[in-house]
Design a protein around this motif. Structure first.
Motif, PDB file in Angstrom:
ATOM      1  N   LYS A  16     -10.729 -34.844  11.139  1.00  0.00           N
ATOM      2  CA  LYS A  16      -9.644 -34.402  10.257  1.00  0.00           C
ATOM      3  C   LYS A  16      -9.992 -34.614   8.774  1.00  0.00           C
ATOM      4  O   LYS A  16      -9.796 -33.725   7.949  1.00  0.00           O
ATOM      5  CB  LYS A  16      -8.346 -35.157  10.596  1.00  0.00           C
ATOM      6  CG  LYS A  16      -7.857 -34.915  12.025  1.00  0.00           C
ATOM      7  CD  LYS A  16      -6.611 -35.722  12.339  1.00  0.00           C
ATOM      8  CE  LYS A  16      -6.836 -37.221  12.355  1.00  0.00           C
ATOM      9  NZ  LYS A  16      -7.799 -37.676  13.385  1.00  0.00           N
ATOM     10  N   THR A  18     -12.958 -35.091   7.404  1.00  0.00           N
ATOM     11  CA  THR A  18     -14.108 -34.250   7.031  1.00  0.00           C
ATOM     12  C   THR A  18     -13.628 -32.832   6.736  1.00  0.00           C
ATOM     13  O   THR A  18     -14.029 -32.220   5.745  1.00  0.00           O
ATOM     14  CB  THR A  18     -15.137 -34.217   8.185  1.00  0.00           C
ATOM     15  OG1 THR A  18     -15.492 -35.560   8.525  1.00  0.00           O
ATOM     16  CG2 THR A  18     -16.384 -33.460   7.781  1.00  0.00           C
ATOM     17  N   ASP A 122     -20.802 -27.022  16.365  1.00  0.00           N
ATOM     18  CA  ASP A 122     -22.268 -27.115  16.188  1.00  0.00           C
ATOM     19  C   ASP A 122     -22.903 -27.870  17.356  1.00  0.00           C
ATOM     20  O   ASP A 122     -24.097 -27.745  17.609  1.00  0.00           O
ATOM     21  CB  ASP A 122     -22.590 -27.807  14.855  1.00  0.00           C
ATOM     22  CG  ASP A 122     -21.886 -29.141  14.676  1.00  0.00           C
ATOM     23  OD1 ASP A 122     -22.548 -30.174  14.668  1.00  0.00           O
ATOM     24  OD2 ASP A 122     -20.636 -29.161  14.565  1.00  0.00           O
TER      25      ASP A 122
HETATM   26  P1  GDP Z   1     -11.032 -38.337  11.611  1.00  0.00           P
HETATM   27  O1  GDP Z   1     -10.906 -39.710  12.189  1.00  0.00           O
HETATM   28  O2  GDP Z   1     -10.386 -37.312  12.496  1.00  0.00           O
HETATM   29  O3  GDP Z   1     -10.571 -38.239  10.195  1.00  0.00           O
HETATM   30  O4  GDP Z   1     -12.605 -37.991  11.643  1.00  0.00           O
HETATM   31  P2  GDP Z   1     -13.688 -38.066  10.451  1.00  0.00           P
HETATM   32  O5  GDP Z   1     -13.505 -36.930   9.508  1.00  0.00           O
HETATM   33  O6  GDP Z   1     -13.712 -39.449   9.883  1.00  0.00           O
HETATM   34  O7  GDP Z   1     -15.027 -37.749  11.282  1.00  0.00           O
HETATM   35  C1  GDP Z   1     -15.425 -38.567  12.368  1.00  0.00           C
HETATM   36  C2  GDP Z   1     -16.905 -38.358  12.632  1.00  0.00           C
HETATM   37  O8  GDP Z   1     -17.144 -37.028  13.120  1.00  0.00           O
HETATM   38  C3  GDP Z   1     -17.770 -38.505  11.376  1.00  0.00           C
HETATM   39  O9  GDP Z   1     -18.951 -39.190  11.713  1.00  0.00           O
HETATM   40  C4  GDP Z   1     -18.044 -37.059  10.982  1.00  0.00           C
HETATM   41  O10 GDP Z   1     -19.255 -36.903  10.260  1.00  0.00           O
HETATM   42  C5  GDP Z   1     -18.130 -36.373  12.338  1.00  0.00           C
HETATM   43  N1  GDP Z   1     -17.811 -34.928  12.259  1.00  0.00           N
HETATM   44  C6  GDP Z   1     -16.758 -34.345  11.648  1.00  0.00           C
HETATM   45  N2  GDP Z   1     -16.797 -32.989  11.761  1.00  0.00           N
HETATM   46  C7  GDP Z   1     -17.920 -32.700  12.466  1.00  0.00           C
HETATM   47  C8  GDP Z   1     -18.531 -31.459  12.923  1.00  0.00           C
HETATM   48  O11 GDP Z   1     -18.064 -30.356  12.683  1.00  0.00           O
HETATM   49  N3  GDP Z   1     -19.674 -31.599  13.659  1.00  0.00           N
HETATM   50  C9  GDP Z   1     -20.244 -32.801  13.937  1.00  0.00           C
HETATM   51  N4  GDP Z   1     -21.366 -32.816  14.662  1.00  0.00           N
HETATM   52  N5  GDP Z   1     -19.700 -33.974  13.518  1.00  0.00           N
HETATM   53  C10 GDP Z   1     -18.556 -33.941  12.799  1.00  0.00           C
END
Ligand code: GDP
Ligand code: K
Ligand code: MG
Length: 293
Positions: A16, A18, A122
């Motif tokens: 989210k 990211t 990806d």
């Molecule tokens: P949140 O907890 O939902 O806010 O998730 P984050 O944005 O902190 O992302 C969690 C992990 O997933 C991080 O290590 C990101 O780099 C990874 N991540 C996020 N989007 C992608 C994506 O499109 N592809 C891949 N392979 N990893 C992703």
């Protein structure tokens, strides 16, 4: 112009924060491999020729309500659904999880347009499987759109943005065109320190760690920031400081460089580690550290 609020919801670690950063083309919300990196609700504002989308990044929803910090995170995630115009539900695999049933219920109650975005495509080799999954999803809930994306690689983000903008109501802009977030630079600085700790410490990161900015001084040519890193136990303090203060030095350098990028000027950053017993278990201690929004 179209303008409105967009909730980004989904389990911890689906991407989210990211996604929000990459939709804004600017880093506002901290990210890491660890669940529970995002603790505060934060707005990211994106104004384009098509209108203004105001994204709300939220802590992921958690199953465990045991500790006060988890209860706070859940409350923040759920109140986000009140008063938004569009919901983007992010998932990161082609399967449903136990807790998703709860989310379906909440979406039904909310009665708002929902976009299902499957992130991290990806990593999906079998693209046909995405279509099969979307077919199943469409039977479970009347999603407005189903979009495969990669937040990290920026795949399909323009398409997602267009779909979101089109679902927003027509109204005057809520925020000035050039405003990117509702949070102060002081708040963002504290978050950047926490991100660097999260990334450097990995599994050693104390769960109950928080960063408080004690002093923030804007001087000509330099911003001086004095921050306290709160932990619960002396052993955790030693981990954060590291051998010969090594860990704290690295975290300080990482954080300073990011804050300099954010502010566009030189930064002096001083970090202190202090112990406050049991803070994450006490609502009052949470509030004293600013967890009250
Ligand atoms: P949140 O907890 O939902 O806010 O998730 P984050 O944005 O902190 O992302 C969690 C992990 O997933 C991080 O290590 C990101 O780099 C990874 N991540 C996020 N989007 C992608 C994506 O499109 N592809 C891949 N392979 N990893 C992703
Ligand atoms: K995370
Ligand atoms: Mg997050």
């Amino acid at each position: 112009m179209n303008c409105g609020f967009v909730a980004l919801i989904g389990r911890p670690n689906v991407g989210k924060s990211t996604l929000m950063n990459h939709l804004l083309k600017q880093k506002i919300s901290i990210t890491s491999r660890k669940p529970q990196t995002t603790r505060h609700r934060i707005l990211g504002i994106n104004t384009t020729d098509a209108g203004q989308a105001i994204y709300m990044d939220t802590p992921g929803m958690h199953n465990s309500e045991k500790r006060a910090l988890n209860r706070y995170l859940n409350r923040t995630a759920e109140t986000t659904l009140l008063g938004v115009d569009v919901i983007v539900w992010l998932i990161d695999g082609l399967s449903w999880h136990e807790y998703d049933e709860v989310i379906f219920k909440k979406l039904e109650q909310a009665g708002l347009p929902v976009i299902l975005a499957v992130n991290k495509v990806d990593k999906v080799a079998d693209k046909e499987a995405i279509l099969t999954f979307f077919n199943d999803a469409q039977h479970r809930f009347p999603f407005k759109h189903l979009v495969p994306i990669s937040a990290l690689k920026r795949t399909n983000l323009d398409q997602l943005e267009d779909l979101i903008m089109a679902l927003l109501p027509e109204r005057d802009l809520i925020y000035p065109e050039d405003q990117v977030t509702d949070r102060s630079e002081r708040f963002l600085a504290a978050e950047i320190v926490r991100e660097k700790l999260t990334r450097r410490l990995g599994d050693e990161l104390p769960y109950a760690l928080t960063v408080e900015i004690e002093r923030y001084e804007e001087k000509p040519g330099i911003t001086k920031i004095y921050a306290i890193i709160w932990v619960e136990r002396l052993t955790q303090k030693n981990i954060v400081i590291g051998k010969d203060g090594d860990m704290l030095k690295k975290v300080g350098t990482d954080a300073r460089m990011d804050i300099e990028k954010l502010l566009g000027q030189k930064v002096y950053l001083q970090l202190w580690v202090k112990v406050k017993k049991g803070w994450s278990d006490s609502e009052r201690a949470l509030q004293s550290l600013g967890f009250n929004d």
